[in-house]
Write an enzyme that holds these catalytic residues in place. Structure first.
Site, short mmCIF file in Angstrom:
data_model
loop_
_atom_site.label_atom_id
_atom_site.label_comp_id
_atom_site.label_asym_id
_atom_site.label_seq_id
_atom_site.Cartn_x
_atom_site.Cartn_y
_atom_site.Cartn_z
N THR A 180 -3.42 -8.22 10.94
CA THR A 180 -4.31 -7.64 9.92
C THR A 180 -5.73 -8.15 10.14
OG1 THR A 180 -4.82 -7.41 7.57
CG2 THR A 180 -3.64 -9.42 8.19
N SER A 181 -6.69 -7.23 9.96
CA SER A 181 -8.11 -7.61 10.09
C SER A 181 -8.56 -8.42 8.88
CB SER A 181 -8.99 -6.36 10.22
OG SER A 181 -8.87 -5.59 9.03
N HIS A 226 0.81 -1.23 0.00
CA HIS A 226 0.00 0.00 0.00
C HIS A 226 0.84 1.27 0.00
CE1 HIS A 226 -3.61 -2.46 1.75
NE2 HIS A 226 -3.46 -2.63 0.45
C1 BJW Z 1 -3.03 -6.69 16.59
C2 BJW Z 1 -2.52 -6.01 17.67
C3 BJW Z 1 -1.32 -6.48 18.17
C4 BJW Z 1 -4.30 -5.02 17.16
N1 BJW Z 1 -0.74 -7.54 17.61
N2 BJW Z 1 -2.44 -7.73 16.06
C5 BJW Z 1 -16.06 -5.61 -1.91
C6 BJW Z 1 -15.41 -6.84 -1.91
C7 BJW Z 1 -14.05 -6.90 -2.13
C8 BJW Z 1 -13.30 -5.77 -2.37
C9 BJW Z 1 -13.95 -4.57 -2.36
C10 BJW Z 1 -15.30 -4.49 -2.14
N3 BJW Z 1 -15.66 -3.17 -2.22
C11 BJW Z 1 -14.54 -2.44 -2.44
C12 BJW Z 1 -13.51 -3.28 -2.56
C13 BJW Z 1 -12.12 -2.91 -2.79
C14 BJW Z 1 -11.42 -2.34 -1.59
C15 BJW Z 1 -11.71 -3.15 -0.32
O1 BJW Z 1 -11.09 -4.16 -0.04
N4 BJW Z 1 -12.65 -2.69 0.48
C16 BJW Z 1 -13.05 -3.42 1.69
C17 BJW Z 1 -12.93 -2.50 2.90
C18 BJW Z 1 -14.44 -3.93 1.47
N5 BJW Z 1 -10.03 -2.42 -1.93
C19 BJW Z 1 -9.45 -1.49 -2.66
O2 BJW Z 1 -10.04 -0.49 -3.03
C20 BJW Z 1 -8.01 -1.76 -3.06
N6 BJW Z 1 -7.91 -1.62 -4.47
C21 BJW Z 1 -8.52 -2.47 -5.31
O3 BJW Z 1 -9.09 -3.46 -4.92
O4 BJW Z 1 -8.44 -2.11 -6.64
C22 BJW Z 1 -9.34 -2.74 -7.55
C23 BJW Z 1 -10.79 -2.40 -7.20
C24 BJW Z 1 -11.14 -1.09 -6.97
C25 BJW Z 1 -12.46 -0.76 -6.63
C26 BJW Z 1 -13.43 -1.75 -6.49
C27 BJW Z 1 -13.06 -3.07 -6.70
C28 BJW Z 1 -11.73 -3.39 -7.06
C29 BJW Z 1 -7.10 -0.74 -2.40
C30 BJW Z 1 -7.07 -0.88 -0.93
C31 BJW Z 1 -6.22 0.23 -0.34
C32 BJW Z 1 -6.24 0.23 1.17
N7 BJW Z 1 -5.67 1.44 1.64
C33 BJW Z 1 -5.50 1.62 3.07
C34 BJW Z 1 -4.94 3.03 3.31
C35 BJW Z 1 -3.46 3.08 2.91
C36 BJW Z 1 -2.88 4.44 3.09
C37 BJW Z 1 -2.95 4.94 4.50
O5 BJW Z 1 -2.54 4.29 5.46
O6 BJW Z 1 -3.42 6.05 4.65
O7 BJW Z 1 -4.62 0.62 3.59
S1 BJW Z 1 -7.01 1.38 4.02
C38 BJW Z 1 -6.22 0.56 5.36
O8 BJW Z 1 -6.66 -0.81 5.43
C39 BJW Z 1 -4.73 0.52 5.02
C40 BJW Z 1 -4.35 -0.83 5.50
O9 BJW Z 1 -3.15 -1.25 4.88
C41 BJW Z 1 -5.54 -1.67 5.14
C42 BJW Z 1 -5.66 -2.93 5.91
O10 BJW Z 1 -5.84 -2.71 7.27
P1 BJW Z 1 -5.09 -3.61 8.34
O11 BJW Z 1 -3.64 -3.45 8.21
O12 BJW Z 1 -5.62 -4.96 8.29
O13 BJW Z 1 -5.51 -2.86 9.70
P2 BJW Z 1 -6.86 -2.98 10.53
O14 BJW Z 1 -6.93 -1.79 11.41
O15 BJW Z 1 -8.01 -3.28 9.68
O16 BJW Z 1 -6.61 -4.27 11.43
C43 BJW Z 1 -5.64 -4.30 12.46
C44 BJW Z 1 -5.65 -5.69 13.05
O17 BJW Z 1 -4.61 -5.75 14.01
C45 BJW Z 1 -6.96 -6.04 13.78
O18 BJW Z 1 -7.40 -7.32 13.34
C46 BJW Z 1 -6.53 -6.13 15.25
O19 BJW Z 1 -7.22 -7.14 15.97
C47 BJW Z 1 -5.08 -6.46 15.13
N8 BJW Z 1 -4.25 -6.03 16.24
N9 BJW Z 1 -3.41 -4.94 17.97
C48 BJW Z 1 -1.37 -8.14 16.53
N10 BJW Z 1 -0.76 -5.87 19.24
#
Ligand code: BJW
Length: 254
Positions: A191-192, A121
């Protein structure tokens, strides 16, 4: 799951693997004091993703978006890698064939010493010219100019990160799926698994026959496909696992 009784078989499995792959998310940096996105303390509780992390949001209000990133850069700059990041940096040496894929943009894996990090990302310390697509590195905290402009052409710079609705870099994604679907052991850490396509990497590993190990205090959509799922904080669990791995590696050599 009783961790002590499972640690032995888990280490045997990991040490027998030829290829080890990991996917990390915001949770691995949580113990460094960097907010995650989802959950009670997550960024999306206070901020609306569609107002800050989409291309439309940036076009509508680049200043607001940059202020948010400037604030987050300030937080990240003031924090240090934690014990979880440090273990993963050591694993580059421990495993001959090791790939660390992260969704995080904070650069903490690299600051902990990881040399080869696949950033899905992007990176918060990089900026991209919206006209020329040139990428520059900038570590100013706070930024001198908000929103910043390209020194060469004067166009707006944007954070070099992937927002919702944007495609991930094609070759990075292709490489990530290739590695995850050909590894023997795949970790999903902090990751969630809510955001696609990153969330599909551990699933592609499971489908291809890899053993999947999840480390997360909460269950996720990966949990059902995981062979081992530890309800634990990565900064606490990874050092325990690492000690056991090192002990067993030493025993084998002696
Ligand atoms: C611990 C802990 C400890 C706590 N030890 N663990 C429907 C179905 C499928 C896909 C889509 C859909 N509708 C839309 C989409 C596409 C969309 C998507 O997936 N949306 C979903 C939300 C539904 N995806 C996209 O748009 C991607 N592009 C794409 O798919 O292109 C083609 C396309 C486009 C449009 C439509 C369809 C296809 C791009 C995704 C970009 C994500 N960007 C971000 C921001 C990055 C920049 C920034 O930081 O500002 O990336 S959003 C945010 O989420 C960030 C992260 O990398 C990403 C993932 O989050 P992560 O890392 O998992 O964090 P959390 O907070 O969710 O979870 C933390 C976890 O840690 C939790 O589980 C805790 O329990 C745990 N935890 N403490 C271990 N101590």
């Amino acid at each position: 799951m009783d961790v002590q009784s499972i640690l032995g078989p888990l280490c045997d499995l990991i040490l027998a693997a030829n290829r080890v792959c990991l996917l990390t998310g915001a949770g691995i940096s949580a113990e460094s004091g960097i907010p995650t996105f989802r959950g009670e303390e997550g960024l999306w509780k206070t901020f609306r993703a569609e107002q800050l992390a989409t291309p439309t949001a940036f076009i509508q209000d680049p200043e607001l978006v940059w202020e948010w990133y400037d604030w987050r850069r300030g937080i990240i700059a003031s924090k240090e890698p934690n014990a979880g990041h440090k273990v993963l940096a050591e694993w580059e040496e421990l495993f001959p064939n090791f790939t660390l894929i992260t969704q995080n943009i904070d650069g903490l894996h690299q600051r902990a010493g990881s040399q080869n990090v696949v950033e899905l990302h992007g990176n918060i310390w990089k900026q991209r010219c919206i006209e020329e697509n040139t990428i520059t590195v900038n570590h100013e905290v706070p930024l001198k100019e908000i929103p910043p402009h390209c020194e060469k052409c004067g166009a707006l710079l944007r954070p070099h990160v992937v927002w919702f609705g944007e495609s991930l870099d094609g070759s990075t994604l292709h490489k990530s799926f290739k590695i995850s679907s050909s590894c023997d052991v795949m970790f999903s850490i902090g990751t969630s698994a809510m955001v696609q396509p990153a969330a599909s990497l551990p699933l592609s590993a499971a489908q291809a026959g890899a053993k999947v190990i999840e480390i997360n205090p909460d269950p996720t959509p990966i949990t059902g496909s995981a062979d081992f799922s530890f309800r634990a904080k990565s900064g606490e669990f990874l050092p325990i696992l690492n000690e056991e791995l090192k002990k067993r590696t030493k025993q084998k050599k002696d």
